[in-house]
Motif scaffolding. Structure first.
Motif: not given
Length: 417
Positions: A290-299, A327-342
């Motif tokens: 994630a870049n800075a803009t994406q991290l701001e949107q996630q926040a 330890y997120s389950w997301v990348p394994l269940a949904f390839p192409g998605r990630g970094e979902p946690c705090l």
């Protein structure tokens, strides 16, 4: 009168234990235990901020140091170890080794336990999913499983996800062995068995995409009414909150959704929150970070979700589905998605963590959060006792003492009046 005596005794005992333990404990070293999300959530009028965890994380010292900080988390959910394939891998052979380990971790850290899950179409042992059952036999299997598992953990669970993910995206019932054999009657049946097995635990229906699929939300409302019409108890609806950065509904829309279910007379909670970046989208330009803009949107998206809970009195709290990307389950269940946690995979707090902390701090200071205590559904006596035990173990005990004594005082006042 018996209920009056029990409540009065519990309230008195909790106050005495908390007071005694506060006197025995040395002053907290706040430089080592900074204010965390759970402490802030309590100050904002809610019951908890929690996380999923499991035995696979127990040898990670950095992870455990964060998990053990009571100011950060007040409740934990076993990610997989209470599911059917683990607890009853073969018919009438119950195994609680890993689930007990998580429950003991909760007790050692002074956390409440949110238990997950009983009747679910997934992660079933072959003897259930591959069997050719009639209604009587499957009812017996369901009764035996729910009764045995809930009895084993009786008194330790704030809540149970009794039925999990019973709906398709269009709001119709999901095809499963339970639905194929028993029809929709398996849902109130599960709640009936659960209520008999542990009368003190909160009983939840839990599902995903209720936030983004109106028809599925309609189906969840139908389930609440189905259970109620059958004369059974349902205490809560869990909104999993597996969301995508930039596609998360607004705080107002999410609060309206929670309020819709609160009007049915149930408590609500975010039970499995994570908000993942979609690195397969054009905006990511092939990047897997994630870049800075994406991290701001996630926040901003995290603030919308947690803020919606603050806006609804019957929303009791938020549980994230793991707090670190490691330890997120997301990348394994949904390839192409990630970094979902705090937290990042290296345990650095993200802008989303800072934004949620700021939100909760401002809600507490400005009294803009709507207190859960205004709703008629309060923690059970066993939950209050668990909170008192948490206070006795240090961490943010000093910060948490006042809210607990406020609950105790409220209980005392109800009976004095």
């Amino acid at each position: 009168m018996a209920k009056f005596r029990r409540t009065l005794l519990v309230a008195t005992a909790v106050a005495a234990v908390a007071s005694a333990q506060q006197q025995q404990q040395p002053p907290e070293d706040t430089t080592q235990q900074p204010e965390g999300l759970h402490a802030l959530m309590l100050s904002a009028g809610k019951l908890y901020f929690g996380t999923a965890t499991d035995v696979g994380n127990h040898n990670d010292e950095k992870y455990q140091a964060i998990l053990a900080h009571q100011g950060e988390f007040g409740i934990i959910t076993p990610e997989n170890s209470q599911k059917w394939e683990v607890t009853e891998p073969r018919r009438n052979q119950f195994v609680y080794t890993t689930a007990d380990t998580v429950a003991e971790k909760a007790q050692d850290n002074g956390h409440l336990l949110r238990c997950h899950t009983l009747t679910w179409h997934s992660q079933l042992p072959p003897f259930v999913s591959s069997g050719s059952w009639n209604a009587s036999d499957l009812t017996d299997i369901l009764t035996t499983h729910i009764t045995n598992v809930m009895t084993h953990f009786k008194g330790r669970c704030y809540a149970w996800d009794v039925v999990n993910e019973a709906l398709e995206e269009d709001g119709t019932y999901r095809e499963s062995v339970f639905y194929e054999v028993l029809g929709d009657k398996y849902i109130p049946l599960s709640f009936k068995i659960a209520a008999q097995a542990d009368p003190e635990a909160k009983l939840y229906y839990n599902d995903f995409n209720l936030e983004t699929s109106p028809k599925k939300a309609d189906g969840a409302e139908r389930i609440v009414k189905l259970v109620r019409d059958a004369g059974e108890r349902i205490d809560g609806v869990g909104f999993q909150g597996h969301l995508i950065v930039g596609q998360t509904p607004s705080r107002r829309a999410l609060a309206a959704l929670l309020s819709r279910f609160a009007r049915l007379g149930v408590e609500v909670a975010w039970t499995e929150l994570d908000i993942a970046h979609d690195f397969s989208s054009a905006a990511s330009n092939g990047s897997s970070a994630a870049n800075a803009t994406q991290l701001e949107q996630q926040a901003a998206d995290y603030v919308s979700v947690v803020g919606a809970c603050l806006d609804e009195p019957r929303c009791v709290g938020v549980t994230v589905w793991q707090f670190t990307d490691k330890y997120s389950w997301v990348p394994l269940a949904f390839p192409g998605r990630g970094e979902p946690c705090l937290w990042t995979a290296t345990y650095t707090k993200k802008p989303a963590y800072d934004a949620v902390s700021k939100l909760l701090r401002e809600a507490a200071a400005n009294k803009t959060g709507v207190s859960t205590s205004s709703a008629p559904t309060l923690p059970t006596p066993s939950s209050i006792s668990g909170a008192a035990a948490a206070l006795s173990r240090g961490g943010s005990g000093g910060a948490l003492l006042s809210p607990l004594l406020g609950v105790v005082g409220g209980l005392m006042a109800m009976f004095v009046l």
